[in-house]
Design a protein around this motif. Structure first.
Motif, PDB file in Angstrom:
ATOM      1  N   CYS A  11       2.335   0.575  -9.124  1.00  0.00           N
ATOM      2  CA  CYS A  11       2.111   0.189  -7.940  1.00  0.00           C
ATOM      3  C   CYS A  11       2.149   1.135  -6.975  1.00  0.00           C
ATOM      4  O   CYS A  11       1.295   1.368  -6.014  1.00  0.00           O
ATOM      5  N   MET A  15      -0.693   2.952  -4.921  1.00  0.00           N
ATOM      6  CA  MET A  15      -0.533   3.195  -3.212  1.00  0.00           C
ATOM      7  C   MET A  15      -0.343   4.660  -2.825  1.00  0.00           C
ATOM      8  O   MET A  15      -0.360   4.901  -1.529  1.00  0.00           O
ATOM      9  N   GLU A  58      -2.608  -5.720  -4.824  1.00  0.00           N
ATOM     10  CA  GLU A  58      -3.383  -5.978  -3.555  1.00  0.00           C
ATOM     11  C   GLU A  58      -2.640  -6.625  -2.430  1.00  0.00           C
ATOM     12  O   GLU A  58      -2.903  -6.402  -1.371  1.00  0.00           O
ATOM     13  N   ARG A  61      -0.070  -4.708  -1.242  1.00  0.00           N
ATOM     14  CA  ARG A  61      -0.533  -3.758  -0.319  1.00  0.00           C
ATOM     15  C   ARG A  61      -0.833  -4.089   1.206  1.00  0.00           C
ATOM     16  O   ARG A  61      -0.490  -3.629   2.209  1.00  0.00           O
ATOM     17  N   TYR A  62      -1.290  -5.314   1.234  1.00  0.00           N
ATOM     18  CA  TYR A  62      -1.582  -6.045   2.470  1.00  0.00           C
ATOM     19  C   TYR A  62      -0.158  -6.455   3.326  1.00  0.00           C
ATOM     20  O   TYR A  62      -0.359  -6.252   4.337  1.00  0.00           O
ATOM     21  N   TYR A  64       2.608  -4.772   2.960  1.00  0.00           N
ATOM     22  CA  TYR A  64       3.171  -3.489   3.080  1.00  0.00           C
ATOM     23  C   TYR A  64       2.518  -3.229   4.282  1.00  0.00           C
ATOM     24  O   TYR A  64       3.284  -2.574   5.220  1.00  0.00           O
ATOM     25  N   ASN A  65       1.257  -3.405   4.711  1.00  0.00           N
ATOM     26  CA  ASN A  65       0.535  -2.859   5.832  1.00  0.00           C
ATOM     27  C   ASN A  65       0.420  -3.920   6.788  1.00  0.00           C
ATOM     28  O   ASN A  65      -0.368  -3.870   7.789  1.00  0.00           O
TER      29      ASN A  65
END
Length: 75
Positions: A11, A15, A58, A61-62, A64-65
């Motif tokens: 991961c 990223m 994914e 990632r969403y 994390y952001n």
């Protein structure tokens, strides 16, 4: 199942995170994402299901952001 170091490494490579300062946070995001995807799609082994792994990555990632509210609509 607990997120393994190997999954965390995959991961972070995806990223493009090159430091380990966020490993704990990313492990938490991956674990919660894995549990969420399993609840929605059924149980799967993240090590043997590339589609499932991609969804977990994914969603993490969403999260994390700080955009988790958009994940369900986009996927």
């Amino acid at each position: 199942m607990t997120i393994t170091w190997e999954v965390l490494k995959q991961c972070t490579e995806r990223m493009r995170i090159t430091h380990s300062a966020e490993d704990s946070n990313l492990s938490f995001l991956l674990q919660s994402s894995y549990e969420d995807i399993q609840q929605k799609c059924g149980e799967f082994d993240i090590n043997n299901n590339n589609r499932g792994k991609e969804l977990v990555f994914e969603r993490a990632r969403y999260a994390y952001n700080d955009a988790i509210e958009y994940f369900d609509d986009n996927f």
